[in-house]
Design an enzyme around this catalytic site. Structure first.
Site, mmCIF file in Angstrom:
data_model
loop_
_atom_site.group_PDB
_atom_site.id
_atom_site.type_symbol
_atom_site.label_atom_id
_atom_site.label_comp_id
_atom_site.label_asym_id
_atom_site.label_seq_id
_atom_site.Cartn_x
_atom_site.Cartn_y
_atom_site.Cartn_z
ATOM 1 N N CYS A 186 9.485 14.569 -4.257
ATOM 2 C CA CYS A 186 8.576 14.832 -3.134
ATOM 3 C C CYS A 186 8.051 16.260 -3.111
ATOM 4 O O CYS A 186 7.178 16.580 -2.309
ATOM 5 C CB CYS A 186 9.283 14.542 -1.829
ATOM 6 S SG CYS A 186 10.280 13.065 -1.889
ATOM 7 N N HIS B 74 7.200 18.916 6.034
ATOM 8 C CA HIS B 74 7.518 17.834 5.100
ATOM 9 C C HIS B 74 7.558 16.538 5.905
ATOM 10 O O HIS B 74 7.016 15.537 5.491
ATOM 11 C CB HIS B 74 8.833 18.120 4.371
ATOM 12 C CG HIS B 74 9.082 17.174 3.250
ATOM 13 N ND1 HIS B 74 8.165 16.974 2.243
ATOM 14 C CD2 HIS B 74 10.121 16.334 2.981
ATOM 15 C CE1 HIS B 74 8.636 16.061 1.395
ATOM 16 N NE2 HIS B 74 9.812 15.656 1.828
ATOM 17 N N GLU C 113 14.727 19.745 8.984
ATOM 18 C CA GLU C 113 13.554 20.620 8.871
ATOM 19 C C GLU C 113 13.338 21.392 10.176
ATOM 20 O O GLU C 113 13.051 22.595 10.148
ATOM 21 C CB GLU C 113 12.310 19.782 8.525
ATOM 22 C CG GLU C 113 11.064 20.636 8.321
ATOM 23 C CD GLU C 113 9.906 19.860 7.689
ATOM 24 O OE1 GLU C 113 9.973 18.612 7.632
ATOM 25 O OE2 GLU C 113 8.931 20.516 7.265
ATOM 26 N N LYS D 41 1.920 12.942 7.165
ATOM 27 C CA LYS D 41 2.420 11.709 6.534
ATOM 28 C C LYS D 41 2.320 10.534 7.495
ATOM 29 O O LYS D 41 2.260 9.381 7.065
ATOM 30 C CB LYS D 41 3.872 11.879 6.082
ATOM 31 C CG LYS D 41 4.046 12.770 4.854
ATOM 32 C CD LYS D 41 5.480 12.777 4.366
ATOM 33 C CE LYS D 41 5.653 13.645 3.125
ATOM 34 N NZ LYS D 41 5.632 15.104 3.432
ATOM 35 N N HIS E 115 3.606 8.863 2.638
ATOM 36 C CA HIS E 115 4.259 9.851 1.771
ATOM 37 C C HIS E 115 3.796 9.608 0.338
ATOM 38 O O HIS E 115 4.161 8.620 -0.284
ATOM 39 C CB HIS E 115 5.772 9.681 1.897
ATOM 40 C CG HIS E 115 6.569 10.786 1.285
ATOM 41 N ND1 HIS E 115 6.079 11.606 0.281
ATOM 42 C CD2 HIS E 115 7.830 11.226 1.543
ATOM 43 C CE1 HIS E 115 7.021 12.487 -0.050
ATOM 44 N NE2 HIS E 115 8.080 12.279 0.690
ATOM 45 N N PHE F 280 14.074 15.029 -2.706
ATOM 46 C CA PHE F 280 15.353 14.451 -3.097
ATOM 47 C C PHE F 280 15.880 15.279 -4.264
ATOM 48 O O PHE F 280 15.116 15.720 -5.131
ATOM 49 C CB PHE F 280 15.167 13.002 -3.570
ATOM 50 C CG PHE F 280 15.190 12.000 -2.454
ATOM 51 C CD1 PHE F 280 15.565 12.340 -1.168
ATOM 52 C CD2 PHE F 280 14.839 10.678 -2.708
ATOM 53 C CE1 PHE F 280 15.588 11.394 -0.148
ATOM 54 C CE2 PHE F 280 14.857 9.739 -1.703
ATOM 55 C CZ PHE F 280 15.229 10.091 -0.427
#
Lengths: 85, 403
Positions: free
Chosen positions: B163, B295, B306, B327, B332, B391
């Site tokens: 990501c 994010h 976050e 998003k 995403h 990730f």
């Protein structure tokens, strides 16, 4: 459609030409078919006739499959189809 | 001497639009591009929604021979690159070509090509496959086709950090120009994972929402996949000024960190170090940041982590700045997500419009920030950040300033 017509059609499609413009004495270079175009044509030939073409892109000259002209390719495909019975 | 770096071209195709103006208009309206997936075997999927690129016909843009070589992610990249190059007005020859390259983010590569090929050999039992499967599915195919199309002969490669891929890619492009290694870089990222095998794999992780992406909302229940591309032209500021190019924004800072902790769970410390690092690198004070493109995946873990990281870094200023996750609208885009999200940053700086977090229903005390819920806002901001936390614990944050 016989072998000659079918091979001609496949090469013509790859070269973006009409089948009538693909003459037996033409080479792949004449038709503007590069190495990627050649492997794609061989794939199409294998699919169309359900044969396995002994062609190694690492060394095209080393294999039995003659690609020096349209007529040579037609003849080689004809042999493979016959051999398959 | 460090060179300043500016953005002189932008292009995109994603669920919100097939170009930048349409995408920004959709973000400003808070429109949702997520809907029912239109892919083969969707009935066998548990997750049936996604941010799919609609009304897209590859034959409109590419000829048969190009389609034989271009996976969907490469097609998206080339379309976005054409827009970015057109806007920048740059052409590459001689020394400029040698000093300019392509760095793009991508995670799944030609997953559609792989999926179709596996169907052919496993499901249909075929023993012969099309000769271009490999050059079509390789993760660097998009980079190479962009380089070939525009004669970009300098440093070029694909970055794959899940990501965070496109943020890492754009960070590399920025650092290369700043250090004097390159004059211009085509950068950003793309992704196209919306095929049966791709979505099925994501289902397995049980982090996907079946109904909507609602970042920071107490009612959030997971992420939603998107697809598309975002591509930019980054250029040495002096070079851009000398030719009178239109400057969209300045890239001023970049930082990357690794959590070194867990393969899927995010870490507040890793995120906070990346955010603080980008501020430091860009010579920015905390209170200069007016907007953060989060994010914000819409998963329980990301959004609270976050939020905590932002609160830690910004202290009291965390309550003054705006932070939103687009998003919620485009989904995403995994390896391409930071690139599409950079468009929201440019809109904030240039147009003074802050894209909202849509689908927001209920405050979550663990995400107690101004997430610009549901409706876009007008605000003058001079500096922004874009977060990406992948990730594997790989974090990349970019800082931009108004041009």
């Amino acid at each position: 459609m016989n072998v000659a017509q079918q091979v001609t059609r496949i090469l013509a499609e790859q070269a973006l030409l009409e089948p009538g413009d693909v003459t037996p004495d033409a080479t792949l270079a004449d038709l503007g078919i590069d190495s990627l175009g050649l492997v794609e044509s061989i794939f199409a030939i294998e699919e169309a006739f359900d044969i396995s073409v002994p062609f190694n892109a690492n060394d095209p000259a080393e294999t039995d499959f003659d690609i020096s002209s349209v007529a040579a390719i037609i003849s080689a495909v004809g042999d493979l189809v016959k051999a398959q019975g | 001497m460090a060179q300043r770096v500016v953005i002189t071209g932008a292009g995109t195709i994603n669920a919100l639009g097939h170009n930048v103006p349409d995408t920004l208009a959709a973000m400003a309206e808070g429109r949702c591009g997520i809907g029912p997936l239109d892919i083969r075997d969707v009935d066998r999927l548990t997750v049936k929604i996604g941010g799919q690129v609609r009304d897209y016909h590859e034959e409109t843009h590419f000829n048969r021979q190009q389609i034989a070589l271009y996976d969907r992610f490469t097609q998206f990249t080339l379309l976005a690159a054409a827009q970015a190059m057109g806007q920048s007005g740059l052409t590459f020859a001689g020394q400029l070509a040698d000093r300019s390259g392509v760095i793009l983010g991508n995670s799944g590569g030609g997953l559609n090509t792989q999926d179709e090929n596996y169907r052919a050999v496993y499901e249909e039992g075929k023993n012969r496959v099309h000769p271009f499967i490999i050059p079509k599915l390789m993760n660097n195919a998009a980079v190479s086709h962009v380089a070939m199309q525009y004669n970009l002969r300098g440093p070029s490669f694909t970055v794959s950090t899940a990501c965070a891929s496109s943020n890492h890619a754009m960070g590399q492009a920025f650092l290369m120009i700043r250090s004097g290694m390159a004059t211009a870089m085509v950068t950003g990222g793309s992704e196209s994972m919306l095929c049966f095998g791709g979505v099925k794999a994501w289902e397995g992780l049980r982090v996907m929402s079946k109904d909507a992406c609602r970042p920071f909302s107490a009612t959030r229940n997971g992420m939603v996949q998107g697809e598309g591309a975002g591509v930019f032209v980054f250029e040495e500021r002096d070079h851009a000024m000398a030719r009178g190019a239109e400057i969209l924004a300045e890239v001023v800072g970049f930082a990357m960190t690794s959590d070194a902790a867990d393969i899927v769970m995010p870490s507040k410390q890793g995120a906070a170090r990346a955010i603080a690092g980008a501020l430091r690198d860009g010579g920015l004070n905390r209170d200069e940041i007016g907007y953060i493109n989060a994010h914000g995946t819409g998963t329980a873990a990301n959004d609270k982590t976050e939020s905590a990281a932002v609160a830690d870094v910004f202290g009291a200023h965390a309550d003054n700045l705006m932070i939103s996750s687009t998003k919620s609208m485009h989904g995403h885009l995994i390896g391409g997500t930071g690139a599409v999200e950079l468009l929201a940053c440019i809109m904030a700086l240039r147009d003074g419009i802050i894209a909202p977090t849509i689908g927001y229903e209920e405050p979550d005390p663990e995400c107690a920030l101004d997430v610009v819920p549901n409706v876009a806002r007008e605000a003058k901001v001079d500096a922004v950040l874009s977060n990406a936390f992948a990730f594997g614990g790989l974090n990349a944050v970019i800082a931009l300033r108004k041009a």
